[in-house]
Enzyme design. Structure first.
Site, PDB file in Angstrom:
ATOM      1  N   ASP A 292      -5.759   2.242  -3.531  1.00  0.00           N
ATOM      2  CA  ASP A 292      -7.047   2.085  -2.844  1.00  0.00           C
ATOM      3  C   ASP A 292      -7.393   3.308  -1.996  1.00  0.00           C
ATOM      4  O   ASP A 292      -8.442   3.342  -1.362  1.00  0.00           O
ATOM      5  CB  ASP A 292      -7.080   0.800  -2.001  1.00  0.00           C
ATOM      6  CG  ASP A 292      -6.071   0.779  -0.857  1.00  0.00           C
ATOM      7  OD1 ASP A 292      -5.231   1.703  -0.770  1.00  0.00           O
ATOM      8  OD2 ASP A 292      -6.106  -0.183  -0.061  1.00  0.00           O
TER       9      ASP A 292
ATOM     10  N   SER B 192       0.814  -1.208   0.000  1.00  0.00           N
ATOM     11  CA  SER B 192       0.000   0.000   0.000  1.00  0.00           C
ATOM     12  C   SER B 192       0.855   1.269   0.000  1.00  0.00           C
ATOM     13  O   SER B 192       1.614   1.513  -0.917  1.00  0.00           O
ATOM     14  CB  SER B 192      -0.959  -0.041   1.195  1.00  0.00           C
ATOM     15  OG  SER B 192      -1.908   0.985   1.141  1.00  0.00           O
TER      16      SER B 192
ATOM     17  N   ASP C  21      -2.433   6.242  -3.465  1.00  0.00           N
ATOM     18  CA  ASP C  21      -1.249   5.635  -2.864  1.00  0.00           C
ATOM     19  C   ASP C  21      -0.732   4.532  -3.779  1.00  0.00           C
ATOM     20  O   ASP C  21      -1.224   4.360  -4.901  1.00  0.00           O
ATOM     21  CB  ASP C  21      -1.552   5.116  -1.457  1.00  0.00           C
ATOM     22  CG  ASP C  21      -2.647   4.053  -1.450  1.00  0.00           C
ATOM     23  OD1 ASP C  21      -3.416   3.995  -2.435  1.00  0.00           O
ATOM     24  OD2 ASP C  21      -2.749   3.292  -0.475  1.00  0.00           O
TER      25      ASP C  21
END
Length: 446
Positions: A244, A100, A240
């Site tokens: 998401d 992430s 990012d």
């Protein structure tokens, strides 16, 4: 024994904590679990742009094949795209290799069920149990029962078409700066926005494998803010590394967080009669100003614990349309089963066009209340909730702030810390409140 899965899959420094061996075992365990009722379970695998991604995908795929599953490698793909495609291509499970918004040295492995939803804790624990059990190659698949690796190229087009269908107006006339975080959406996001008619200036869309999230993306908005002002753009969008999350920057270079974006989108959904029960699902970290603004416009909010999985759980209970976090994880349940930064951007930009108002005006629909965060290091955080003195002082200040503020006290999940958040209209008073609670916490837990 500590839990293998964290709040968003298995994470760690690549080749140190998250090793190829662990990735292999996770692939083997996933194929074993999802292949209980089918032969050759189909498992799709996508990744972000980290250098370690290809290594871990190779190990993960090998593990899937070793347990008799077929591993379909999709290449670089946003997390929400894997969520969407898992059900779209009738896979038995989906996997994303990504950490992430973390730096490139880290990586992670997270799973989706055949429906496209993240796995519940109980299923993750079953997979973890298989990982911990030594593999008996004497009874493992062999010969024609070993699985295959398939390279599925071009599936991103299905995802792009899906996102384009969610737009309820063209974006003609909008100049957008798109910060791709050198991540998974470096090609997809600009293509979507241009297809909808926006003039797109891209930044941080040249991934090297080492520069994902490095001074860019939703956790580092400074470069985006500067570029928006320099180019006279109407808006800046930041995702990012795995796309998401979505945060935005208005035409003046001021940042909008997830709360402000959710408010703008919720109000637009209310106008279009598409916000179920006029309800917005938030977490306890959302700003008081968001709750007040929604209420003023005839809507309502419900709070969950911190984490997009808890937001989703609440949304699914009553099929609420919209929910998310201040960090930019926002879920539009009509179109997605997880946070989707590109989808969120499209919905925000459509709202701007429909209202024909600058983003600075729309961001001002909500008054952001000051927020104080204080971490108190303690000798032990065990049973802190049972300390009467701590509960009494929290109750005292909650009563003082009333509907104009909130107090949130919780233990850190990883460190010997008690985290104190105080929010309200007057910054100085919040500092006094947080300090007073911190003093009691220190006295009771030192």
């Amino acid at each position: 024994m500590s839990r293998l899965f964290g709040t968003d899959g298995v994470r760690g420094e690549a080749n140190v904590e998250l090793t190829p061996e662990l990735a292999f075992k996770l692939g083997y365990a996933a194929a074993s679990y999802f292949g209980r009722k089918v032969s050759f379970p189909k498992i799709i695998i996508g990744r972000d742009t980290r250098r370690s991604g290809t290594m871990l995908c190779a190990a993960l795929a090998a593990g899937v094949c070793s347990a008799g599953g077929n591993a379909h490698l999709l290449g670089i793909m946003p997390t929400p795209a894997i969520s969407f495609l898992t059900s779209e291509v009738r896979a038995n499970a989906g996997v994303v290799v990504s950490a992430s918004h973390n730096p490139f040295e880290d990586n992670g492995i997270k799973f989706f069920s055949n429906t496209g939803y993240k796995l519940p804790d109980a299923v993750e624990d079953e997979i973890a149990d298989i990982v911990r059990t030594p593999i008996n190659y004497g009874s493992a698949p062999s010969g024609s029962y070993v699985g295959d690796i398939v390279h599925d190229d071009g599936l991103e087009e299905r995802y792009i078409k899906h996102i384009l269908k969610t737009a309820y107006t063209k974006l003609n006339g909008l100049k957008v700066v798109m910060d791709c975080s050198n991540g998974a959406n470096s090609e997809i996001a600009p293509a979507i926005l241009r297809n909808l008619g926006a003039e797109v200036i891209t930044i941080f869309n040249q991934p090297t494998g080492l520069n994902i999230n490095n001074g860019c993306g939703s956790t580092h908005l400074e470069a985006l803010q500067k570029k928006v002002v320099e180019t006279g753009a109407n808006v800046g969008i930041a995702n990012d590394g795995d796309a998401d999350r979505c945060l935005a920057v208005d035409e003046n270079g001021d940042a909008l967080d997830g709360d402000q974006i959710m408010l703008i989108c919720a109000l637009e959904l209310m106008k279009r009669k598409r916000l179920k029960d006029n309800m917005l699902v938030t977490t306890v970290m959302s700003n008081v100003g968001l709750h007040k603004a929604i209420k003023e416009h005839g809507g309502q909010t419900v709070k969950t614990a911190v984490g997009d999985r808890y937001v989703l759980e609440e949304m699914l209970k009553k099929e609420y349309s919209l929910g998310g976090e201040q960090s930019g994880h926002i879920i539009f349940l009509e179109y997605a089963k997880t946070g989707d930064g590109i989808l969120t951007a499209v919905q925000l930009l459509c709202a701007m066009v429909k209202n024909n108002r600058p983003l600075s005006e729309m961001g001002a629909f909500m008054t952001k209340y000051p927020q104080i965060l204080l971490n108190v290091r303690v000798a032990s955080k065990e049973c802190w909730e049972k300390k009467e003195a701590i509960q009494e002082i929290i109750k005292k200040y909650k009563e003082e702030l009333g509907d104009d503020g909130q107090i949130l006290v919780r233990a850190s999940g990883t460190e010997p810390l008690i985290r104190i958040m105080a929010e309200g209209p007057i910054q100085g008073r919040l500092e006094e409140i947080a300090s007073a609670i911190g003093d009691v916490v220190t006295k009771e837990l030192s």
